[in-house]
Design a protein around this motif. Structure first.
Motif, PDB file in Angstrom:
ATOM      1  N   VAL A 282       0.856  -1.180   0.000  1.00  0.00           N
ATOM      2  CA  VAL A 282       0.000   0.000   0.000  1.00  0.00           C
ATOM      3  C   VAL A 282       0.892   1.230   0.000  1.00  0.00           C
ATOM      4  O   VAL A 282       1.842   1.316   0.754  1.00  0.00           O
ATOM      5  CB  VAL A 282      -0.910   0.023   1.255  1.00  0.00           C
ATOM      6  N   THR A 283       0.608   2.167  -0.869  1.00  0.00           N
ATOM      7  CA  THR A 283       1.354   3.413  -0.909  1.00  0.00           C
ATOM      8  C   THR A 283       0.501   4.514  -0.310  1.00  0.00           C
ATOM      9  O   THR A 283      -0.721   4.362  -0.178  1.00  0.00           O
ATOM     10  CB  THR A 283       1.708   3.790  -2.361  1.00  0.00           C
ATOM     11  N   PRO A 284       1.106   5.658   0.069  1.00  0.00           N
ATOM     12  CA  PRO A 284       0.301   6.725   0.669  1.00  0.00           C
ATOM     13  C   PRO A 284      -0.853   7.195  -0.203  1.00  0.00           C
ATOM     14  O   PRO A 284      -1.879   7.628   0.306  1.00  0.00           O
ATOM     15  CB  PRO A 284       1.320   7.852   0.876  1.00  0.00           C
ATOM     16  N   SER A 285      -0.712   7.086  -1.527  1.00  0.00           N
ATOM     17  CA  SER A 285      -1.786   7.568  -2.391  1.00  0.00           C
ATOM     18  C   SER A 285      -2.878   6.513  -2.618  1.00  0.00           C
ATOM     19  O   SER A 285      -3.919   6.822  -3.171  1.00  0.00           O
ATOM     20  CB  SER A 285      -1.216   8.000  -3.738  1.00  0.00           C
ATOM     21  N   ALA A 286      -2.615   5.287  -2.199  1.00  0.00           N
ATOM     22  CA  ALA A 286      -3.596   4.214  -2.427  1.00  0.00           C
ATOM     23  C   ALA A 286      -4.757   4.338  -1.447  1.00  0.00           C
ATOM     24  O   ALA A 286      -4.570   4.557  -0.271  1.00  0.00           O
ATOM     25  CB  ALA A 286      -2.935   2.853  -2.277  1.00  0.00           C
ATOM     26  N   ARG A 287      -5.941   4.185  -1.939  1.00  0.00           N
ATOM     27  CA  ARG A 287      -7.140   4.163  -1.094  1.00  0.00           C
ATOM     28  C   ARG A 287      -7.840   2.852  -1.367  1.00  0.00           C
ATOM     29  O   ARG A 287      -8.205   2.549  -2.504  1.00  0.00           O
ATOM     30  CB  ARG A 287      -8.077   5.333  -1.402  1.00  0.00           C
ATOM     31  N   VAL A 288      -8.005   2.054  -0.349  1.00  0.00           N
ATOM     32  CA  VAL A 288      -8.567   0.728  -0.509  1.00  0.00           C
ATOM     33  C   VAL A 288      -9.918   0.681   0.173  1.00  0.00           C
ATOM     34  O   VAL A 288     -10.060   1.091   1.312  1.00  0.00           O
ATOM     35  CB  VAL A 288      -7.630  -0.331   0.110  1.00  0.00           C
ATOM     36  N   ALA A 289     -10.896   0.201  -0.537  1.00  0.00           N
ATOM     37  CA  ALA A 289     -12.232   0.050   0.046  1.00  0.00           C
ATOM     38  C   ALA A 289     -12.521  -1.424   0.213  1.00  0.00           C
ATOM     39  O   ALA A 289     -12.341  -2.210  -0.698  1.00  0.00           O
ATOM     40  CB  ALA A 289     -13.271   0.680  -0.878  1.00  0.00           C
ATOM     41  N   LEU A 290     -12.919  -1.803   1.396  1.00  0.00           N
ATOM     42  CA  LEU A 290     -13.293  -3.186   1.648  1.00  0.00           C
ATOM     43  C   LEU A 290     -14.759  -3.362   1.278  1.00  0.00           C
ATOM     44  O   LEU A 290     -15.617  -2.658   1.770  1.00  0.00           O
ATOM     45  CB  LEU A 290     -13.073  -3.529   3.116  1.00  0.00           C
ATOM     46  N   VAL A 291     -15.023  -4.324   0.414  1.00  0.00           N
ATOM     47  CA  VAL A 291     -16.382  -4.559  -0.040  1.00  0.00           C
ATOM     48  C   VAL A 291     -16.938  -5.764   0.706  1.00  0.00           C
ATOM     49  O   VAL A 291     -16.339  -6.825   0.714  1.00  0.00           O
ATOM     50  CB  VAL A 291     -16.413  -4.820  -1.562  1.00  0.00           C
ATOM     51  N   ALA A 292     -18.083  -5.582   1.335  1.00  0.00           N
ATOM     52  CA  ALA A 292     -18.700  -6.651   2.111  1.00  0.00           C
ATOM     53  C   ALA A 292     -19.988  -7.084   1.432  1.00  0.00           C
ATOM     54  O   ALA A 292     -21.065  -6.674   1.803  1.00  0.00           O
ATOM     55  CB  ALA A 292     -18.968  -6.173   3.521  1.00  0.00           C
ATOM     56  N   THR A 293     -19.847  -7.921   0.406  1.00  0.00           N
ATOM     57  CA  THR A 293     -21.034  -8.373  -0.307  1.00  0.00           C
ATOM     58  C   THR A 293     -21.471  -9.765   0.111  1.00  0.00           C
ATOM     59  O   THR A 293     -22.581 -10.168  -0.179  1.00  0.00           O
ATOM     60  CB  THR A 293     -20.779  -8.372  -1.827  1.00  0.00           C
ATOM     61  N   SER A 294     -20.612 -10.484   0.783  1.00  0.00           N
ATOM     62  CA  SER A 294     -20.946 -11.838   1.222  1.00  0.00           C
ATOM     63  C   SER A 294     -20.685 -11.942   2.715  1.00  0.00           C
ATOM     64  O   SER A 294     -20.012 -11.100   3.283  1.00  0.00           O
ATOM     65  CB  SER A 294     -20.083 -12.854   0.473  1.00  0.00           C
ATOM     66  N   PRO A 295     -21.215 -12.991   3.362  1.00  0.00           N
ATOM     67  CA  PRO A 295     -20.904 -13.171   4.788  1.00  0.00           C
ATOM     68  C   PRO A 295     -19.406 -13.254   5.035  1.00  0.00           C
ATOM     69  O   PRO A 295     -18.903 -12.695   6.002  1.00  0.00           O
ATOM     70  CB  PRO A 295     -21.603 -14.485   5.141  1.00  0.00           C
ATOM     71  N   ARG A 296     -18.681 -13.938   4.155  1.00  0.00           N
ATOM     72  CA  ARG A 296     -17.218 -14.029   4.311  1.00  0.00           C
ATOM     73  C   ARG A 296     -16.576 -12.649   4.167  1.00  0.00           C
ATOM     74  O   ARG A 296     -15.660 -12.297   4.887  1.00  0.00           O
ATOM     75  CB  ARG A 296     -16.647 -15.006   3.297  1.00  0.00           C
ATOM     76  N   GLY A 297     -17.075 -11.846   3.211  1.00  0.00           N
ATOM     77  CA  GLY A 297     -16.562 -10.490   3.026  1.00  0.00           C
ATOM     78  C   GLY A 297     -16.845  -9.605   4.225  1.00  0.00           C
ATOM     79  O   GLY A 297     -16.004  -8.823   4.641  1.00  0.00           O
ATOM     80  N   ARG A 298     -18.038  -9.757   4.803  1.00  0.00           N
ATOM     81  CA  ARG A 298     -18.379  -8.979   6.000  1.00  0.00           C
ATOM     82  C   ARG A 298     -17.514  -9.385   7.183  1.00  0.00           C
ATOM     83  O   ARG A 298     -17.082  -8.553   7.959  1.00  0.00           O
ATOM     84  CB  ARG A 298     -19.859  -9.114   6.325  1.00  0.00           C
ATOM     85  N   ALA A 299     -17.230 -10.686   7.310  1.00  0.00           N
ATOM     86  CA  ALA A 299     -16.368 -11.167   8.398  1.00  0.00           C
ATOM     87  C   ALA A 299     -14.952 -10.623   8.219  1.00  0.00           C
ATOM     88  O   ALA A 299     -14.324 -10.200   9.191  1.00  0.00           O
ATOM     89  CB  ALA A 299     -16.358 -12.691   8.432  1.00  0.00           C
ATOM     90  N   ALA A 300     -14.458 -10.626   6.986  1.00  0.00           N
ATOM     91  CA  ALA A 300     -13.120 -10.087   6.722  1.00  0.00           C
ATOM     92  C   ALA A 300     -13.077  -8.595   7.029  1.00  0.00           C
ATOM     93  O   ALA A 300     -12.124  -8.100   7.629  1.00  0.00           O
ATOM     94  CB  ALA A 300     -12.724 -10.346   5.266  1.00  0.00           C
ATOM     95  N   GLU A 301     -14.120  -7.877   6.635  1.00  0.00           N
ATOM     96  CA  GLU A 301     -14.177  -6.446   6.909  1.00  0.00           C
ATOM     97  C   GLU A 301     -14.197  -6.180   8.416  1.00  0.00           C
ATOM     98  O   GLU A 301     -13.495  -5.301   8.908  1.00  0.00           O
ATOM     99  CB  GLU A 301     -15.406  -5.820   6.255  1.00  0.00           C
ATOM    100  N   ALA A 302     -14.971  -6.974   9.148  1.00  0.00           N
ATOM    101  CA  ALA A 302     -15.039  -6.807  10.609  1.00  0.00           C
ATOM    102  C   ALA A 302     -13.680  -7.082  11.239  1.00  0.00           C
ATOM    103  O   ALA A 302     -13.259  -6.366  12.149  1.00  0.00           O
ATOM    104  CB  ALA A 302     -16.100  -7.733  11.200  1.00  0.00           C
ATOM    105  N   HIS A 303     -12.991  -8.105  10.754  1.00  0.00           N
ATOM    106  CA  HIS A 303     -11.667  -8.395  11.290  1.00  0.00           C
ATOM    107  C   HIS A 303     -10.700  -7.260  10.965  1.00  0.00           C
ATOM    108  O   HIS A 303      -9.891  -6.861  11.799  1.00  0.00           O
ATOM    109  CB  HIS A 303     -11.147  -9.729  10.743  1.00  0.00           C
ATOM    110  N   GLY A 304     -10.791  -6.732   9.752  1.00  0.00           N
ATOM    111  CA  GLY A 304      -9.963  -5.589   9.382  1.00  0.00           C
ATOM    112  C   GLY A 304     -10.224  -4.394  10.275  1.00  0.00           C
ATOM    113  O   GLY A 304      -9.297  -3.681  10.676  1.00  0.00           O
TER     114      GLY A 304
END
Length: 152
Positions: free
Chosen positions: A14-36
């Motif tokens: 990740v560089t200072p200019s990078a902006r990352v959005a976590l997408v929570a479209t599935s239960p697994r994605g939501r769990a990953a986002e919550a852990h993040g």
């Protein structure tokens, strides 16, 4: 035959200019986002305690979405504070650790805190590094977000 586990240092992608959005479209994605989000909060907590050199410690076999969420969340908090990113350390909590090698690696990086993504990593590091100096080790199940272990 050398059966010691490898200590792998990974450079954050990740560089200072990078902006990352976590997408929570599935239960697994939501769990990953919550852990993040938990990792982001733990990083912020360490920053409020005065730590500026925080090393993220992960296990090598992690679901890709969860590992990405952890790394992205940690990097975003550090970059938002204008702090340098340390390499990520991959450590297998089930393998017998080569603690002299680990201590040498940590001395070279000079972190003031280790942010573990799994409770087993935090427990293993707390046990291994206790007799050697001072270092804050944080894991998802540690009391009040921070426990002190020691090493020099």
């Amino acid at each position: 035959m050398d059966t010691r586990p490898a200590l792998r240092l990974r450079t954050p992608g990740v560089t200072p200019s990078a902006r990352v959005a976590l997408v929570a479209t599935s239960p697994r994605g939501r769990a990953a986002e919550a852990h993040g989000q938990r990792i982001a909060l733990a990083t912020q907590h360490l920053l409020t305690l005065g730590h500026r050199r925080i090393l993220l410690v992960t296990a090598p076999q992690r679901p890709a979405a969860e590992a990405d969420a952890e790394l992205q969340a940690h990097c975003q908090v550090m970059l938002a504070e204008g702090l340098a990113l340390l390499p990520r350390l991959e450590l297998d909590p089930a393998a017998p650790a080569c603690w002299p090698e680990l201590a040498a690696t940590l001395i070279g990086i000079a972190p003031t805190a280790l942010l573990c993504t799994q409770p087993a990593l935090a427990r293993a590091l707390q046990t291994a590094l206790t007799p050697q100096g001072e270092l804050t080790i944080v894991g998802p199940e540690t009391k009040a977000g921070a426990l002190n272990a020691s090493w020099h």
